[in-house]
Write a protein that holds these residues in place. Structure first.
Motif, PDB file in Angstrom:
ATOM      1  N   TRP A 171      -3.521  10.101 -10.238  1.00 33.74           N
ATOM      2  CA  TRP A 171      -2.321  10.482  -9.503  1.00 33.74           C
ATOM      3  C   TRP A 171      -1.117   9.694 -10.009  1.00 33.74           C
ATOM      4  CZ3 TRP A 171      -0.666  14.458  -7.173  1.00 33.74           C
ATOM      5  CH2 TRP A 171       0.460  14.387  -6.352  1.00 33.74           C
ATOM      6  N   ALA A 172      -1.323   8.405 -10.252  1.00 34.32           N
ATOM      7  CA  ALA A 172      -0.229   7.577 -10.769  1.00 34.32           C
ATOM      8  C   ALA A 172       0.247   8.114 -12.116  1.00 34.32           C
ATOM      9  CB  ALA A 172      -0.693   6.129 -10.907  1.00 34.32           C
ATOM     10  N   LEU A 173      -0.700   8.467 -12.978  1.00 35.91           N
ATOM     11  CA  LEU A 173      -0.354   8.997 -14.305  1.00 35.91           C
ATOM     12  C   LEU A 173       0.372  10.331 -14.192  1.00 35.91           C
ATOM     13  CD1 LEU A 173      -3.698   8.103 -16.069  1.00 35.91           C
ATOM     14  CD2 LEU A 173      -1.474   7.347 -16.867  1.00 35.91           C
TER      15      LEU A 173
ATOM     16  N   GLU B 191       9.982   3.924  -9.526  1.00 36.04           N
ATOM     17  CA  GLU B 191       8.948   4.804 -10.102  1.00 36.04           C
ATOM     18  C   GLU B 191       8.027   4.040 -11.043  1.00 36.04           C
ATOM     19  OE1 GLU B 191      11.659   8.895  -9.919  1.00 36.04           O
ATOM     20  OE2 GLU B 191      11.553   7.697 -11.748  1.00 36.04           O
ATOM     21  N   ASN B 192       8.613   3.113 -11.824  1.00 37.26           N
ATOM     22  CA  ASN B 192       7.793   2.280 -12.705  1.00 37.26           C
ATOM     23  C   ASN B 192       6.799   1.461 -11.881  1.00 37.26           C
ATOM     24  OD1 ASN B 192       8.217   2.276 -15.654  1.00 37.26           O
ATOM     25  ND2 ASN B 192      10.369   2.041 -15.106  1.00 37.26           N
ATOM     26  N   LEU B 193       7.288   0.878 -10.799  1.00 38.89           N
ATOM     27  CA  LEU B 193       6.405   0.041  -9.987  1.00 38.89           C
ATOM     28  C   LEU B 193       5.334   0.889  -9.306  1.00 38.89           C
ATOM     29  CD1 LEU B 193       9.014  -2.441  -8.462  1.00 38.89           C
ATOM     30  CD2 LEU B 193       7.400  -2.850 -10.315  1.00 38.89           C
ATOM     31  N   HIS B 194       5.709   2.081  -8.851  1.00 38.44           N
ATOM     32  CA  HIS B 194       4.723   2.993  -8.255  1.00 38.44           C
ATOM     33  C   HIS B 194       3.615   3.296  -9.246  1.00 38.44           C
ATOM     34  CE1 HIS B 194       5.769   4.458  -4.256  1.00 38.44           C
ATOM     35  NE2 HIS B 194       7.019   4.218  -4.568  1.00 38.44           N
ATOM     36  N   PHE B 195       4.024   3.539 -10.489  1.00 37.86           N
ATOM     37  CA  PHE B 195       3.064   3.874 -11.545  1.00 37.86           C
ATOM     38  C   PHE B 195       2.075   2.730 -11.756  1.00 37.86           C
ATOM     39  CE2 PHE B 195       2.296   3.798 -16.269  1.00 37.86           C
ATOM     40  CZ  PHE B 195       1.365   4.819 -16.261  1.00 37.86           C
ATOM     41  N   VAL B 196       2.596   1.529 -11.882  1.00 38.98           N
ATOM     42  CA  VAL B 196       1.725   0.371 -12.124  1.00 38.98           C
ATOM     43  C   VAL B 196       0.811   0.137 -10.921  1.00 38.98           C
ATOM     44  CG1 VAL B 196       1.689  -2.105 -12.559  1.00 38.98           C
ATOM     45  CG2 VAL B 196       3.380  -0.669 -13.693  1.00 38.98           C
ATOM     46  N   ALA B 197       1.397   0.189  -9.724  1.00 34.63           N
ATOM     47  CA  ALA B 197       0.593  -0.042  -8.525  1.00 34.63           C
ATOM     48  C   ALA B 197      -0.526   0.992  -8.426  1.00 34.63           C
ATOM     49  CB  ALA B 197       1.486   0.010  -7.284  1.00 34.63           C
ATOM     50  N   GLY B 198      -0.212   2.231  -8.782  1.00 30.88           N
ATOM     51  CA  GLY B 198      -1.213   3.294  -8.734  1.00 30.88           C
ATOM     52  C   GLY B 198      -2.325   3.061  -9.734  1.00 30.88           C
ATOM     53  N   LEU B 199      -1.961   2.620 -10.935  1.00 36.17           N
ATOM     54  CA  LEU B 199      -2.976   2.403 -11.976  1.00 36.17           C
ATOM     55  C   LEU B 199      -3.929   1.274 -11.603  1.00 36.17           C
ATOM     56  CD1 LEU B 199      -1.510   2.752 -15.554  1.00 36.17           C
ATOM     57  CD2 LEU B 199      -2.917   4.313 -14.251  1.00 36.17           C
ATOM     58  N   TYR B 200      -3.417   0.272 -10.897  1.00 38.29           N
ATOM     59  CA  TYR B 200      -4.296  -0.827 -10.510  1.00 38.29           C
ATOM     60  C   TYR B 200      -4.971  -0.564  -9.172  1.00 38.29           C
ATOM     61  CZ  TYR B 200      -2.744  -3.725 -14.375  1.00 38.29           C
ATOM     62  OH  TYR B 200      -2.501  -4.232 -15.625  1.00 38.29           O
ATOM     63  N   GLY B 201      -4.730   0.633  -8.638  1.00 30.54           N
ATOM     64  CA  GLY B 201      -5.393   1.017  -7.390  1.00 30.54           C
ATOM     65  C   GLY B 201      -4.995   0.170  -6.200  1.00 30.54           C
ATOM     66  N   MET B 202      -3.715  -0.201  -6.134  1.00 30.21           N
ATOM     67  CA  MET B 202      -3.288  -1.042  -5.020  1.00 30.21           C
ATOM     68  C   MET B 202      -2.943  -0.175  -3.821  1.00 30.21           C
ATOM     69  SD  MET B 202      -1.056  -3.663  -7.204  1.00 30.21           S
ATOM     70  CE  MET B 202      -0.999  -4.766  -5.831  1.00 30.21           C
ATOM     71  N   ARG B 203      -3.373  -0.614  -2.639  1.00 30.75           N
ATOM     72  CA  ARG B 203      -3.138   0.159  -1.424  1.00 30.75           C
ATOM     73  C   ARG B 203      -2.463  -0.714  -0.382  1.00 30.75           C
ATOM     74  NH1 ARG B 203      -6.776   4.020  -3.058  1.00 30.75           N
ATOM     75  NH2 ARG B 203      -5.511   4.752  -4.772  1.00 30.75           N
ATOM     76  N   PRO B 204      -1.580  -0.189   0.399  1.00 31.60           N
ATOM     77  CA  PRO B 204      -0.889   1.087   0.189  1.00 31.60           C
ATOM     78  C   PRO B 204       0.238   0.924  -0.828  1.00 31.60           C
ATOM     79  CG  PRO B 204      -0.204   0.095   2.251  1.00 31.60           C
ATOM     80  CD  PRO B 204      -1.144  -0.886   1.614  1.00 31.60           C
ATOM     81  N   VAL B 205       0.307   1.867  -1.745  1.00 26.66           N
ATOM     82  CA  VAL B 205       1.243   1.766  -2.858  1.00 26.66           C
ATOM     83  C   VAL B 205       2.681   1.547  -2.384  1.00 26.66           C
ATOM     84  CG1 VAL B 205       2.267   3.011  -4.776  1.00 26.66           C
ATOM     85  CG2 VAL B 205      -0.182   3.116  -4.426  1.00 26.66           C
ATOM     86  N   ALA B 206       3.096   2.334  -1.374  1.00 24.52           N
ATOM     87  CA  ALA B 206       4.500   2.299  -0.953  1.00 24.52           C
ATOM     88  C   ALA B 206       4.907   0.906  -0.489  1.00 24.52           C
ATOM     89  CB  ALA B 206       4.733   3.322   0.157  1.00 24.52           C
ATOM     90  N   SER B 207       4.037   0.248   0.296  1.00 24.99           N
ATOM     91  CA  SER B 207       4.458  -1.045   0.823  1.00 24.99           C
ATOM     92  C   SER B 207       4.357  -2.141  -0.235  1.00 24.99           C
ATOM     93  CB  SER B 207       3.651  -1.408   2.073  1.00 24.99           C
ATOM     94  OG  SER B 207       2.355  -1.808   1.718  1.00 24.99           O
ATOM     95  N   VAL B 208       3.389  -1.982  -1.163  1.00 22.68           N
ATOM     96  CA  VAL B 208       3.301  -2.945  -2.270  1.00 22.68           C
ATOM     97  C   VAL B 208       4.585  -2.891  -3.091  1.00 22.68           C
ATOM     98  CG1 VAL B 208       2.129  -3.466  -4.435  1.00 22.68           C
ATOM     99  CG2 VAL B 208       0.784  -2.899  -2.410  1.00 22.68           C
ATOM    100  N   VAL B 209       5.026  -1.656  -3.381  1.00 23.81           N
ATOM    101  CA  VAL B 209       6.237  -1.494  -4.175  1.00 23.81           C
ATOM    102  C   VAL B 209       7.450  -2.027  -3.420  1.00 23.81           C
ATOM    103  CG1 VAL B 209       7.811   0.216  -5.160  1.00 23.81           C
ATOM    104  CG2 VAL B 209       5.351   0.438  -5.509  1.00 23.81           C
ATOM    105  N   ARG B 210       7.491  -1.751  -2.105  1.00 33.85           N
ATOM    106  CA  ARG B 210       8.637  -2.211  -1.315  1.00 33.85           C
ATOM    107  C   ARG B 210       8.711  -3.741  -1.333  1.00 33.85           C
ATOM    108  NH1 ARG B 210       7.481  -1.494   3.833  1.00 33.85           N
ATOM    109  NH2 ARG B 210       6.799   0.628   3.400  1.00 33.85           N
TER     110      ARG B 210
END
Lengths: 307, 378
Positions: free
Chosen positions: B11-13, A97-116
């Motif tokens: 969304w992340a927030l 969840e922490n990694l999802h949050f960071v990836a989302g804030l930096y607008g990385m796509r696709p979030v799920a695979s970046v986190v994986r």
């Protein structure tokens, strides 16, 4: 992209009437691992925060990654990874969840695979649903580093990243830092471990808010102009007592059966040492001045300036 | 991705805030449990029109008129006679001790005067230390007395009865003819409960990040103040929605509160009100340095708004300066809105003023919060 990663001049920061950072100028070339050293409370953290836009300087100017530190804080934040001294991810969120949050804030796509991918690189895939707060110090540090470099920053700011981490984890951490630097990442790392300082390309020593030494390890040691002698023998403890306050002797440090003597004036130091060696029957030999000797000398100087 | 706003970042927030909220089990349970608990507790406990109040009767001659009087008073539900044969001295002592709230004195010539048609007198002494205790009981008196006497004296007094009925128009309570306190309390409770939980929870939003040391990290990442604010307050809008549903259902099921006005209008009003509350809480969290301070600020705000909003005491009964002060609380405008719509069936035009005031709060509070937000650790 030829501009230096960090180029700041005259940075000054005051909290109330206390000047925490005094006229600090710093240059860090791209791809370099720059060590930022100094005793506790010397202004290392404040300087790092000034450079990533978390604090506004009272005076000074400069650029980070070619962006003005006073006006382009947002652009800098996007290209910089900052690992805080204290673990500052969310302990009540899981690792994933922490990694999802960071990836989302930096607008990385696709979030799920970046986190994986990040989880796999970390070797934490199987513990992805564990709360970050339940990780050990070493794992927290690895998670924080992974989260900081996930958005592929150009500059990594590490504030005492290995405090409270065991030697093996520290070794692995530094191997990782060198791997990242080899790929072109610039790293500014603050520490007060001497062995870590020696793993940096260049070091900057800050004391009471002032930058007092800069250069490669060899340069810093050479510029200090210190002479180091070693006394060896069973009566070294007695020798230490006799040498206390002797002319030219600035540092006396026992290491087992040996005694390290450091002084700026080589001739006076040698004279005092030879006299005591004769009295106590210990062997006198010249030795390499270490970075630690230099830093202790620098800390002493700075304190003299203050008092 | 836009520089100042991105849905990806928001969304992340939002995801992060929602998970944290859900994981803090005790707080989460409190947010859902407290509304229901408070509603039931206060809904049943608070009663500004109390009934079955203890009374003492002082009547030297117990004739049929006196008995008719007593039973009529008891039938109103306000009076419960604990003694019917007390002497004046005993009764005096009882009311002084607080054993009874009323002393009803029927003079010995009462019956004779009724029969003669010579205006009979009854003395009712009420313990008025709490004015609201006695007001209901006293206001029913003239009707009851006239009714009781007309039954006993026959048709002749019919005219007197009619006159008494016309007189009772003065105490007739509009929108709530039976004077049921819950009609007034429950919609107000909705506002008070929302205010307490929403403001308190969001007032911790930023101070918690600061205290846990995560603020430094959050600020070093590219989230804008606006995104952070929305990320912090929006999950609580959802919690607020759940609270609203719970309270409204309970209002209907437990207290049988009439929903005279339009439900969509009520819901829109609640939405704007909750929005104002969560942003107010967020504003507090930009000012407070610690969670403790946030809590204190919340209570500092909570008590006057409770007192001056018209929830506890009639708004129009306060002095003008207090009314003006009351206008600065969102709760005041929300109470007006919800009581008008729920109980009086007011339409959107009628409550436009309250809507406007609430919307103004949202805009002003959000602006202040964004200005107050510290982008740096300075």
């Amino acid at each position: 992209m030829t501009a230096p990663a960090i180029s700041v001049r005259g940075l000054t920061k005051r909290f109330g009437d206390r000047t925490v950072v005094k006229d600090v100028s710093l240059n860090v070339a791209r791809g370099e691992i720059a060590g930022f050293l100094g005793p506790n409370g010397s202004g290392k953290t404040t300087t790092i925060r000034l450079m990533c836009g978390l604090l506004t300087p009272d005076a000074g100017e400069g650029t980070v990654l070619g962006h003005d530190i006073l006006r382009e804080g947002r652009a800098i934040k996007r290209r910089v990874g900052y690992m805080t001294q204290r673990f500052s991810f969310y302990e009540d969120l899981t690792i994933a969840e922490n990694l999802h949050f960071v990836a989302g804030l930096y607008g990385m796509r696709p979030v799920a695979s970046v986190v994986r991918d990040t989880l796999e690189d970390l070797g934490l895939s199987s513990r992805r649903d564990q709360l970050a707060g339940s990780l050990s110090g070493g794992w927290k540090q690895r998670l924080a580093l992974a989260a900081c470099i996930m958005h592929r920053p150009d500059l990594l700011l590490l504030d005492e990243p290995t405090a409270g981490v065991d030697p093996k984890a520290r070794r692995e951490f530094w191997d990782e830092i060198h791997r990242l630097a080899a790929d072109g990442l610039t790293v500014l790392v603050s520490t007060h471990y001497m062995d870590e300082a020696e793993r940096c390309h260049r070091i900057n020593y800050i004391s009471y808010g002032e930058l007092v030494a800069q250069g490669t390890v060899e340069e810093v040691v050479r510029n200090a102009g210190l002479t180091t002698l070693v006394l060896t023998g069973p009566r070294s403890a007695e020798a230490a007592r006799l040498l206390k306050g002797a002319p030219g002797v600035e540092q006396i440090a026992p290491f087992g059966n040996t005694l390290h003597l450091v002084g700026a004036n080589g001739a006076t130091l040698r004279a005092s040492a030879e006299r005591v060696a004769a009295q106590t029957g210990t062997q006198l030999a010249p030795a390499e001045t270490s970075l630690e000797d230099v830093f202790i000398r620098l800390m002493g100087d700075a304190r003299d300036n203050v008092t | 991705m836009s520089r100042f706003f991105s849905f990806g970042r928001l969304w992340a927030l939002l995801t992060k805030e929602t998970i944290q909220m859900r994981r803090d089990r005790l707080t989460f349970a409190m947010m859902l449990g407290i509304p229901l608990f408070q509603l039931i507790l206060f809904g049943y406990a608070i009663n500004t029109d109390p009934k079955q109040l203890p009374a003492a009767l002082v009547a030297p001659t117990q004739d049929r008129f006196t008995r008719a009087m007593v039973s009529a008073l008891e039938l109103t539900g306000y009076y419960r006679f604990v003694t019917v044969g007390a002497t004046a001295g005993e009764a005096e002592e009882m009311i002084a001790r607080g054993d009874v709230a009323f002393v009803v004195t029927v003079p010995s010539d009462f019956g004779r005067r009724v029969e003669r048609g010579d205006s009979p007198v009854i003395l009712i002494e009420a313990d008025a230390t709490d004015p609201s205790v006695a007001s209901g009981a006293i206001s029913t008196l003239s009707t009851v007395a006239a009714e009781a006497l007309s039954r006993e004296t026959g048709e002749e007094a019919q005219n007197a009865l009619n006159a008494a009925k016309q007189l009772s128009v003065i105490v007739h309570r509009r929108y709530n003819p039976e004077g049921i306190t819950q009609y007034n309390i429950v919609p107000g409770l909705l506002g008070v409960i929302l205010q307490l939980t929403m403001v308190m929870m969001t007032s911790m939003a930023l101070t918690r990040e600061t205290e846990r040391g995560t603020m430094e990290n959050l600020l070093s990442m590219p989230a804008t103040p606006f995104e952070i604010m929305l990320g912090k307050v929006m999950p609580y809008l959802a919690v607020g929605a759940v609270q609203v549903v719970v309270v409204l259902l309970a209002a209907k099921a437990l207290f049988d509160i009439p929903f005279v006005g339009s439900l969509p209008l009520i819901l829109i009003g609640v939405f704007v009100f909750v929005l104002a509350l969560v942003i107010l809480g967020y504003l507090i969290s930009t000012v407070a340095r610690t969670q403790m301070q946030a809590m204190q600020l919340t209570f500092f705000f909570f008590l006057p708004s409770l007192m001056l909003s018209g929830f506890m005491f009639p708004f129009r009964g306060m002095p003008v300066w207090a009314q003006m002060l009351g206008e600065v609380f969102p709760l005041t405008h929300f109470l007006r809105l919800i009581r008008s719509v729920m109980l009086k069936g007011a339409d959107a035009v009628t409550v436009a003023g309250s809507f406007g005031a609430l919307a103004l709060f949202v805009a002003l509070l959000a602006g202040a919060a964004l200005l107050r937000f510290r982008r740096t650790l300075d």
